[in-house]
Design a protein around this motif. Structure first.
Motif, PDB file in Angstrom:
ATOM      1  N   ASP A   1       0.854  -1.179   0.000  1.00  0.00           N
ATOM      2  CA  ASP A   1       0.000   0.000   0.000  1.00  0.00           C
ATOM      3  C   ASP A   1       0.900   1.242   0.000  1.00  0.00           C
ATOM      4  O   ASP A   1       1.704   1.393  -0.893  1.00  0.00           O
ATOM      5  N   ASP A   2       0.823   2.086   1.007  1.00  0.00           N
ATOM      6  CA  ASP A   2       1.606   3.329   1.026  1.00  0.00           C
ATOM      7  C   ASP A   2       2.837   3.229   1.926  1.00  0.00           C
ATOM      8  O   ASP A   2       3.337   4.234   2.417  1.00  0.00           O
TER       9      ASP A   2
ATOM     10  N   GLN B   1      10.970   5.768  -1.081  1.00  0.00           N
ATOM     11  CA  GLN B   1       9.609   6.280  -1.237  1.00  0.00           C
ATOM     12  C   GLN B   1       9.558   7.711  -0.770  1.00  0.00           C
ATOM     13  O   GLN B   1      10.065   8.060   0.249  1.00  0.00           O
TER      14      GLN B   1
ATOM     15  N   HIS C   1       6.967   5.351   5.989  1.00  0.00           N
ATOM     16  CA  HIS C   1       5.609   5.813   5.702  1.00  0.00           C
ATOM     17  C   HIS C   1       5.570   7.336   5.763  1.00  0.00           C
ATOM     18  O   HIS C   1       5.954   7.929   6.763  1.00  0.00           O
ATOM     19  N   LYS C   2       5.130   7.934   4.675  1.00  0.00           N
ATOM     20  CA  LYS C   2       4.957   9.390   4.591  1.00  0.00           C
ATOM     21  C   LYS C   2       6.207  10.151   5.031  1.00  0.00           C
ATOM     22  O   LYS C   2       6.134  11.095   5.809  1.00  0.00           O
TER      23      LYS C   2
END
Length: 173
Positions: A39-40, A173, A99-100
């Protein structure tokens, strides 16, 4: 076990992993990666591949890392992979999660810590030493970026930890 290394640089998370596993005291390099996108998130595991397989079956889209860690005991219990000791419920695995633009460690008791740089697994001490030695303020003239630092850290761990070995993988990412 493994070595998983993560760095946050310029708002991006970079995580790298080796590909060696130990099965009955025999080391193998595997194709079922310890590092994946879900997913993210980018997720790396040091521990049992079974725990990675269980986690990969879950829907994590939009879920905060703290919420993911909160749900993990239920997921592991349903799959028969949860254990308990005097300190509480746990598994014999650690996770690095990007993440983020942030890097988190989820420990074997499902606690979450945010880190700027981290290493987990049997080669973590060697990897952390290499990360320290390649910090910008230490070797400014060499111009190592985050990916190069992760590869150096994994190579240092592989040199000194028999349970860490190339080939290495790095995701950003």
């Amino acid at each position: 076990m493994s070595t998983i290394v993560g760095i946050v640089e310029n708002g991006l998370v970079h995580i790298g992993a080796d590909t060696r596993v130990n099965v009955n005291n025999t080391a193998y390099c595997i194709s079922d990666t310890k590092l994946w996108r879900q997913d993210d998130k980018i997720i790396g595991i040091a521990g049992y591949i079974r725990h990675a397989q269980i986690l990969r079956k879950q829907s994590l889209g939009g879920m905060a890392v703290q919420d993911m860690a909160f749900e993990m005991p239920d997921w592991m219990e349903k799959a028969g992979a949860l254990r308990s000791d005097d300190a509480g419920i746990n598994i014999d695995s650690l996770f690095l999660v990007g993440h983020k633009g942030k890097l988190y460690i989820i420990d074997s008791y499902f606690s979450v810590s945010e880190m700027g740089e981290a290493a987990i697994g049997s080669g973590h001490a060697f990897a952390l030493g290499a990360l320290h030695a390649t910090r910008v303020d230490v070797v400014a003239s060499l111009g190592f970026d985050a990916i190069a630092r992760i590869r150096v850290a994994l190579a240092a761990a592989a040199q000194h930890d028999p349970m860490t070995a190339p080939p290495f993988e790095v995701l950003s990412q």
